[in-house]
Enzyme design. Sequence first.
Site: not given
Ligand code: NAD
Length: 366
Positions: A121, A143, A185, A227, A237, A241, A245, A248, A252, A265
């Site tokens: 939990r 999130k 972003e 943010k 949200e 919040r 988006n 987005h 999406h 993304h």
């Molecule tokens: P990711 O985590 O897949 O990373 C992208 C790629 O970069 C991966 O291959 C990873 O291994 C590589 N990588 C990361 N850091 C690195 C580094 N320093 N050196 C070399 N390689 C590196 O993708 P992302 O773009 O970081 O995140 C996308 C995810 O985030 C999605 O699942 C999306 O839904 C989520 N997201 C969440 C929120 C939230 O508020 N929680 C907001 C936006 C996006």
Amino acid sequence: MAEVNVNLGNRSYKIFIDVANKKIIATLMQNMKVNQKVLIVSDQNVGNLYGVELKKQLQQSGFIVELHCISPGEHSKCLDTAMELYTKAIVLGLDRNSTILALGGGVVGDLSGFVAATYLRGIPFIQVPTSLLSQVDSSVGGKVAVNHPLGKNLIGAFYQPKAVVIDIDCLHTLPDRELFTGLAEVIKCGVIADKNFFMYLNNNVQQILDKEPDALTEIIRRSCEIKARVVEQDEQESSLRAILNFGHTIGHAIEANTSFSIYNHGEAVAIGMYGAALISKYLGLCSEMTVANLKDTISKFKLPLSAPECNITELFALLYRDKKVVDNKINWVLLNEIGQVSICKQVPEDVVIRVLKEITVPNKIC
Ligand code: NAD
């Protein structure tokens, strides 16, 4: 060192931003008075680059540390991988005072946060985001989620980390395309909340693309601050919040219509921001000049403005399948001017279709 406070009462935390910043993690954890057991979750790319070193550092400070690396990519953000992590946590004997530390991009952060929120939990959780997107967006605001085969982020929670530690040096190993993704972003933050920051981005394009530490610190600090201020006013949200988006809704739909395989993304969000700006212009909410400024900035940061692979009819249908649609009404975030957006639930269908046509024409990829 730059610091941003996220003020959420007893769930408040700090975001620490610096070069060579991973070295502060052990001291931070000692001050947090968590127990010695730590599970570092990473992916194989990031784990190989930074995981072993971080594990050693924490062990030298007396922590009992396990490093678990998942396969990189969105497919790992699922209940099966979460189950793998629960098993790891149980076998390691993590208790309610042990820590899960997410070392990686948004996939690792969202997944580990979800596991931290639900295991026993809820146990302490620290984010060490390593992609620009995770540093400016996903690690801040609480999130956490995993995907369901029928949709992204459908199973999740609001669960704030105890701290976010951003080490700018990590960005030197990040592939260029992932850097541009994060910049979408960053641009969004300027567009929704801060005209001066938007100008800063435009005046420092080369410094940012060259990953100069001062420029990176500034864009990460300001994006996190923007943010954080929004999340502080509307953590779960219910209203404000939603402005995060911006871009987005269409973004999406583009990701889904191209099976998450052509645009990542940030690229989809960049096209979505341009689309939202065009809708705003056709509704008389913003000027032609405002749209032109945004379009120019998106291009400068090597992001696309159109998705010619998309099918307009399918794209239109997908807009209404977004999880943020309520009572068949889309919560459009539209642009008034750079630095100011507003929410609109009434956008005529013909305006949407006109814009979908414009953002699916070929030859706009910069
Ligand atoms: P990711 O985590 O897949 O990373 C992208 C790629 O970069 C991966 O291959 C990873 O291994 C590589 N990588 C990361 N850091 C690195 C580094 N320093 N050196 C070399 N390689 C590196 O993708 P992302 O773009 O970081 O995140 C996308 C995810 O985030 C999605 O699942 C999306 O839904 C989520 N997201 C969440 C929120 C939230 O508020 N929680 C907001 C936006 C996006």
